[in-house]
Motif scaffolding. Structure first.
Motif, short mmCIF file in Angstrom:
data_model
loop_
_atom_site.label_atom_id
_atom_site.label_comp_id
_atom_site.label_asym_id
_atom_site.label_seq_id
_atom_site.Cartn_x
_atom_site.Cartn_y
_atom_site.Cartn_z
N ALA A 1 7.85 20.02 -59.42
CA ALA A 1 6.63 19.29 -59.02
C ALA A 1 7.19 19.03 -57.61
O ALA A 1 5.37 19.11 -56.99
CB ALA A 1 6.44 17.90 -59.84
N ARG A 2 8.10 18.95 -57.12
CA ARG A 2 8.50 18.97 -55.81
C ARG A 2 7.69 20.09 -54.70
O ARG A 2 6.93 19.72 -53.71
CB ARG A 2 9.51 18.61 -55.78
CG ARG A 2 9.88 19.04 -53.99
CD ARG A 2 11.14 17.87 -53.47
NE ARG A 2 12.41 18.62 -54.01
CZ ARG A 2 13.54 18.97 -55.17
NH1 ARG A 2 12.87 17.88 -55.70
NH2 ARG A 2 13.94 19.62 -55.49
N ILE A 3 7.94 21.02 -55.53
CA ILE A 3 7.98 22.79 -55.04
C ILE A 3 6.11 23.05 -54.66
O ILE A 3 5.35 23.06 -54.09
CB ILE A 3 8.38 23.77 -55.89
CG1 ILE A 3 10.04 23.89 -56.11
CG2 ILE A 3 7.93 25.18 -55.08
CD1 ILE A 3 10.96 23.97 -54.08
N LEU A 4 5.68 22.25 -55.67
CA LEU A 4 4.37 22.78 -56.14
C LEU A 4 3.45 21.90 -55.12
O LEU A 4 3.05 22.05 -54.24
CB LEU A 4 3.54 22.38 -57.64
CG LEU A 4 4.23 23.60 -58.63
CD1 LEU A 4 3.11 22.21 -59.42
CD2 LEU A 4 3.23 24.45 -58.21
N SER A 5 4.07 20.14 -54.66
CA SER A 5 3.55 19.51 -54.10
C SER A 5 3.21 20.32 -52.36
O SER A 5 3.12 20.34 -51.50
CB SER A 5 4.10 17.82 -54.39
OG SER A 5 4.14 17.43 -55.40
N ASP A 6 5.37 20.90 -52.19
CA ASP A 6 5.20 21.05 -50.90
C ASP A 6 4.38 22.47 -50.92
O ASP A 6 3.78 22.69 -49.66
CB ASP A 6 6.84 21.09 -50.82
CG ASP A 6 7.44 20.32 -50.80
OD1 ASP A 6 6.72 19.61 -50.53
OD2 ASP A 6 8.98 20.44 -51.06
N ILE A 7 4.02 23.38 -51.30
CA ILE A 7 2.98 24.74 -51.13
C ILE A 7 1.44 24.01 -51.18
O ILE A 7 0.84 24.26 -50.05
CB ILE A 7 3.37 25.22 -52.37
CG1 ILE A 7 4.71 26.06 -52.79
CG2 ILE A 7 2.15 26.30 -51.84
CD1 ILE A 7 4.47 27.15 -53.88
N SER B 1 1.78 22.69 -47.59
CA SER B 1 1.61 23.57 -46.50
C SER B 1 0.56 24.37 -46.30
O SER B 1 -0.44 24.86 -45.50
CB SER B 1 2.41 24.13 -46.80
OG SER B 1 4.29 23.92 -47.49
N ASP B 2 -0.43 25.07 -47.14
CA ASP B 2 -1.20 25.68 -47.63
C ASP B 2 -2.63 25.75 -48.09
O ASP B 2 -3.66 25.84 -47.32
CB ASP B 2 -0.63 27.09 -48.21
CG ASP B 2 0.74 28.05 -47.97
OD1 ASP B 2 1.40 27.30 -47.22
OD2 ASP B 2 0.58 28.86 -49.06
N GLY B 3 -2.95 23.89 -48.91
CA GLY B 3 -3.51 23.68 -48.82
C GLY B 3 -3.99 24.69 -50.18
O GLY B 3 -5.49 23.91 -50.75
#
Length: 407
Positions: free
Chosen positions: A39-45, A48-50
């Motif tokens: 969940a954290r990685i997906l939110s960060d992506i 960052s990229d939209g």
């Protein structure tokens, strides 16, 4: 490389590191569809990229890259509630994991459990969301591969063997097979396990033992092998974790009828602890115990659909003989324990209990069946209209006369 791509790379690198350090528990948690890490990685992506292009465009470079990338794609679709797509990617993750699992020893088994459980879960969600493709059946075939990799492992050191995952994987498959009503596959799996060179069942974790013996007992129950069913279900109930209330209730659904068939009446305190079980069986138990045949028949008719749905109707129907035995025992007591009782006395008892007329031939047939089944010792003197009972214990204790697979 975009910022989102770097975030994804960091996420995938965690899989590599956990595999390298053999951190089974953390890796099993990380690979779950709902893991906080994912969940954290997906939110960060997304921050960052939209968009999700970094996940869509990334190419795997190794076996664990295939596992982790498919995992993140599945977790993304799951997050978006697109369950058919989540299933496709989770299936890719599963197959990629099996390829690396081929060379992994025992430490990796918890990770197999995690991906198997998620694949089963998301397959059910996908089938519910979009009908037409039976993804559960496809998931079963995939999970069966994981089961086989455990059961047939040739690792010479038992302490490192994947065989220790066999019963847990079997239990996952039992649940899926029963959902699909694939009873023949359950039997095939039990036979395969019996024929394999596995450590003794009692050396596996207790949770695996209890679950396996519950399923095996339930299947024996369904096949009317009541002795084997009671052996397994009694173990499952007595060994079940004390806080696993729902599991105990589920076991009792099948165990109580087996106790009744053997003439064992469940403790009142046990029924009070499980109100659902009490509501289902207590009236029938009371009627059988008191010989109230009419009440037993009425309750059986009222509960027939529910009992049939649970798969216990035929077993409870057998308990009717106990009600008959108790009714006839009352006739015996009223007749001052005489060894020669007129058939008309039994006929009047049946008519009173059932509130309907009963033919003499039917009375004789019922008594003959009771003698044949072992509930009554004696014979019928048809010409004299008498039941001639044994002078020694004409009504044997139920537990001593009902065969394990009683007729």
């Amino acid at each position: 490389m975009s910022s989102g791509a770097r975030k994804l790379e960091n996420g995938m690198n965690k899989f590599r590191c956990l595999n390298g350090s053999h951190s089974a528990a953390e890796l099993a948690e990380t690979i779950r569809l709902t893991s906080p890490h994912s969940a954290r990685i997906l939110s960060d992506i997304l921050d960052s990229d939209g968009d999700w292009s970094s996940i869509e465009n990334r190419k795997p470079k190794s076996g664990w890259d295939q596992v982790s990338l498919a995992h993140f794609r599945a977790a993304l679709a799951y997050r978006l509630a697109d369950y058919p797509t989540a299933y496709i990617h989770e299936l890719d993750c599963y197959h990629a994991f099996l390829r690396v699992f081929l060379d992994a020893p025992r430490w990796c088994i918890p990770v197999l459990y995690a991906v198997s459980s998620d694949l089963s879960h998301v397959a059910k969600l996908a089938d519910a969301q979009v009908s037409g493709n039976n993804r559960v059946e496809e998931a079963i075939r995939a999970i069966n591969q994981g089961f086989s990799l455990c059961m047939t492992d040739r690792e010479p050191s038992l302490s490192l063997s994947r065989k220790w995952g066999t019963y847990h994987m079997a239990n996952l498959l039992f649940a899926l097979y029963l959902r699909q009503r694939a009873y023949n596959l359950c039997g095939s799996m039990i036979r395969a396990i019996r024929a394999s060179e596995l450590p003794a069942l009692d050396t596996f974790p207790m949770s695996d033992q209890v679950t396996f013996r519950f399923y095996r007992g339930m299947l024996a129950f369904r096949s009317e092998d009541y002795s084997a069913a009671k052996h397994d279900l009694l173990f499952a109930f007595q060994s079940c974790h004390r806080d696993a209330y729902e599991n105990k209730r589920r076991i009792l659904t099948y165990l109580v009828p087996l106790m009744l068939i053997d003439g064992q009446m469940p403790r009142i305190s046990l029924l009070q602890e499980f109100p659902v079980i009490a509501g289902l069986y207590s009236g029938l138990i009371s009627a059988a115990k008191s010989g109230n045949l009419g009440l037993f028949d009425r309750l059986l008719a009222e509960k027939q659909d529910q009992l049939a749905f649970l798969g216990v109707f035929l077993a409870i129907e057998r308990v009717r003989k106990i009600a008959l035995r108790q009714l006839f025992y009352k006739v015996y007591l009223i007749d001052n324990r005489s060894s020669r009782i007129a058939l008309a006395r039994f006929r009047r008892a049946l008519e009173f209990a059932l509130s309907t007329s009963v033919e003499d031939a039917e009375v004789e047939a019922i008594l003959a069946d009771m003698v044949f089944s072992g509930y009554l010792k004696g014979y019928l003197a048809h010409d004299h209209g008498l039941a001639v009972l044994s002078k020694q214990m004409p009504f044997p204790p139920i537990s001593s006369v009902v065969p394990p697979n009683g007729s």
